[in-house]
Design an enzyme around this catalytic site. Structure first.
Site, PDB file in Angstrom:
ATOM      1  N   LYS A 107       0.835  -1.186   0.000  1.00 36.97           N
ATOM      2  CA  LYS A 107       0.000   0.000   0.000  1.00 36.97           C
ATOM      3  C   LYS A 107       0.881   1.252   0.000  1.00 36.97           C
ATOM      4  O   LYS A 107       1.833   1.356   0.773  1.00 36.97           O
ATOM      5  CB  LYS A 107      -0.919   0.009   1.221  1.00 36.97           C
ATOM      6  CG  LYS A 107      -2.010  -1.045   1.167  1.00 36.97           C
ATOM      7  CD  LYS A 107      -3.016  -0.747   0.060  1.00 36.97           C
ATOM      8  CE  LYS A 107      -4.162  -1.740   0.064  1.00 36.97           C
ATOM      9  NZ  LYS A 107      -5.191  -1.421  -0.947  1.00 36.97           N
ATOM     10  N   ASP A 138      -0.169  -0.395  -4.639  1.00 37.95           N
ATOM     11  CA  ASP A 138      -1.577  -0.018  -4.767  1.00 37.95           C
ATOM     12  C   ASP A 138      -1.776   1.352  -4.129  1.00 37.95           C
ATOM     13  O   ASP A 138      -1.588   1.522  -2.922  1.00 37.95           O
ATOM     14  CB  ASP A 138      -2.449  -1.058  -4.074  1.00 37.95           C
ATOM     15  CG  ASP A 138      -3.932  -0.757  -4.183  1.00 37.95           C
ATOM     16  OD1 ASP A 138      -4.299   0.176  -4.931  1.00 37.95           O
ATOM     17  OD2 ASP A 138      -4.729  -1.457  -3.527  1.00 37.95           O
ATOM     18  N   GLU A 164      -1.250  -0.529  -9.158  1.00 45.75           N
ATOM     19  CA  GLU A 164      -2.700  -0.686  -9.097  1.00 45.75           C
ATOM     20  C   GLU A 164      -3.391   0.647  -8.801  1.00 45.75           C
ATOM     21  O   GLU A 164      -3.038   1.327  -7.834  1.00 45.75           O
ATOM     22  CB  GLU A 164      -3.051  -1.709  -8.017  1.00 45.75           C
ATOM     23  CG  GLU A 164      -4.534  -2.004  -7.906  1.00 45.75           C
ATOM     24  CD  GLU A 164      -4.812  -3.119  -6.919  1.00 45.75           C
ATOM     25  OE1 GLU A 164      -5.890  -3.073  -6.293  1.00 45.75           O
ATOM     26  OE2 GLU A 164      -3.967  -4.032  -6.771  1.00 45.75           O
ATOM     27  N   ASP A 190      -8.565  -1.183 -10.463  1.00 45.92           N
ATOM     28  CA  ASP A 190      -9.369  -1.817  -9.423  1.00 45.92           C
ATOM     29  C   ASP A 190     -10.652  -1.018  -9.219  1.00 45.92           C
ATOM     30  O   ASP A 190     -11.722  -1.409  -9.682  1.00 45.92           O
ATOM     31  CB  ASP A 190      -8.567  -1.907  -8.121  1.00 45.92           C
ATOM     32  CG  ASP A 190      -9.388  -2.457  -6.956  1.00 45.92           C
ATOM     33  OD1 ASP A 190     -10.513  -2.916  -7.169  1.00 45.92           O
ATOM     34  OD2 ASP A 190      -8.897  -2.431  -5.815  1.00 45.92           O
ATOM     35  N   LYS A 214     -12.989  -8.262  -7.662  1.00 44.50           N
ATOM     36  CA  LYS A 214     -13.343  -8.703  -6.320  1.00 44.50           C
ATOM     37  C   LYS A 214     -14.783  -9.186  -6.346  1.00 44.50           C
ATOM     38  O   LYS A 214     -15.671  -8.462  -6.800  1.00 44.50           O
ATOM     39  CB  LYS A 214     -13.157  -7.563  -5.324  1.00 44.50           C
ATOM     40  CG  LYS A 214     -11.707  -7.085  -5.241  1.00 44.50           C
ATOM     41  CD  LYS A 214     -11.530  -5.896  -4.316  1.00 44.50           C
ATOM     42  CE  LYS A 214     -10.057  -5.505  -4.269  1.00 44.50           C
ATOM     43  NZ  LYS A 214      -9.808  -4.289  -3.453  1.00 44.50           N
TER      44      LYS A 214
END
Length: 330
Positions: A107, A138, A164, A190, A214
């Protein structure tokens, strides 16, 4: 068919899972579990999501609990380690919770932190994984276009697998992809898939090299399958910080995809102190099995949310069910 609300509420159990470290700004993850004809299923949209968005998560819960899963093409799913926006000195301890993982998702762009913090964290991951490890970062759409370009330049020396959701919009992703193309660092979408009115827009615009899917936010395994097929891009299956039940939903999605070229973000049960399953779906040798975990009644009792939070979640189920009653295709 959408089950009656009474049937959902009859088995609903609201749980509160403490986490080993802060992630997405939270230290406790709440979820509702239901037991359907096919087994236990999960409803766990983040608390800040409105009812319209959260209703897709209830659709996913019904899909997994009341409809047979697709025939699996594989029995185990390789997973990545997930490294929250921790200080560099804490990276090794986080990675130790993902034994055998060859890939780490890191992250970055955390509010209140700097690019220097991101660089230090990614450097620590590279040192821990060695030259053959894979690192993806991400940003959760928190960089603007120029910030993203600058950050990718700064992080490129660590040999990124992909970046991402560096920016929020499809247009920004397309322009960023054009700008950094010469560095051969793929861009993954995403939020531009799971939170978009049209989840295929990013693929149609040529704004990403791959998509992250997801199961819960996209309305379930079958809906996510259709999106992957229509997008025509490589897909990474990830999770939304689910219990083992929600992770099992993602694992069955990953197991059903014809191609699975990337390690999946389905190892995040390792970030919980405890879990609802007798055998939590934590990584072993870098992968998890494609199973429906056995949910322990004693664990459900131990992890039960307090009365106020339980009623908050059950009322949310009621509101989302009303939205789905107006039109649902399972």
């Amino acid at each position: 068919m959408l089950p009656e609300l009474a049937d959902l509420l009859a088995t609903a159990r609201v749980v509160s899972l403490p986490m080993t470290t802060r992630f997405r700004g939270i230290t406790v993850r709440e979820a509702v579990l239901f037991e359907g004809p096919e087994g236990w299923t999960e409803f766990s949209p983040f608390v800040e999501y409105d009812d319209e968005e959260a209703s897709a998560w209830l659709h996913a819960a019904v899909d997994f609990g009341w409809r047979a899963v697709p025939e699996p093409l594989r029995r185990r799913i390789p997973v990545n380690a997930t490294v929250p926006a921790v200080p560099a000195e804490d990276v090794a301890a986080v990675l130790a919770r993902f034994p055998g993982a060859r890939t780490a998702k890191v992250k970055v762009a955390e509010r209140g932190q700097t690019l220097a913090d991101d660089v230090a964290r990614v450097r620590a991951v590279r040192e821990a994984l060695g030259p053959e490890g894979r690192i993806r970062v991400d940003a959760n759409a928190l960089w603007n276009l120029d910030e993203a370009e600058h950050a990718i330049h700064s992080l490129a020396p660590f040999d990124l697998e992909y970046v991402e959701q560096p920016c929020a919009t499809v247009d920004e992703l397309a322009e960023l992809r054009r700008r950094v193309h010469y560095m051969d660092i793929p861009i993954a979408a995403d939020e531009s898939v799971r939170k978009a009115a049209d989840p295929l827009a990013v693929a149609e615009a040529g704004a990403a090299d791959l998509i992250v899917v997801k199961a819960q936010p996209l309305g379930g395994i079958h809906a996510a399958q259709r999106i992957v097929a229509a997008a025509g891009l490589p897909a990474v299956v990830s999770s939304a910080l689910d219990t083992s039940v929600g992770i099992a939903m993602g694992a069955h999605l990953a197991a059903a995809l014809p191609e699975l070229d990337f390690d999946c973000g389905l190892g995040t049960v390792a970030l919980f102190v405890d879990d609802v399953a007798d055998e939590p779906l934590v990584p072993v040798d870098g992968s998890i099995p494609v199973v429906r975990p056995t949910v322990s009644a004693s664990r459900l009792d131990t992890l039960r949310a307090d009365d106020e939070r339980s009623e908050w979640w059950l009322d949310r189920v009621r509101r989302c069910h009303r939205i789905l009653e107006h039109g649902v295709a399972l």
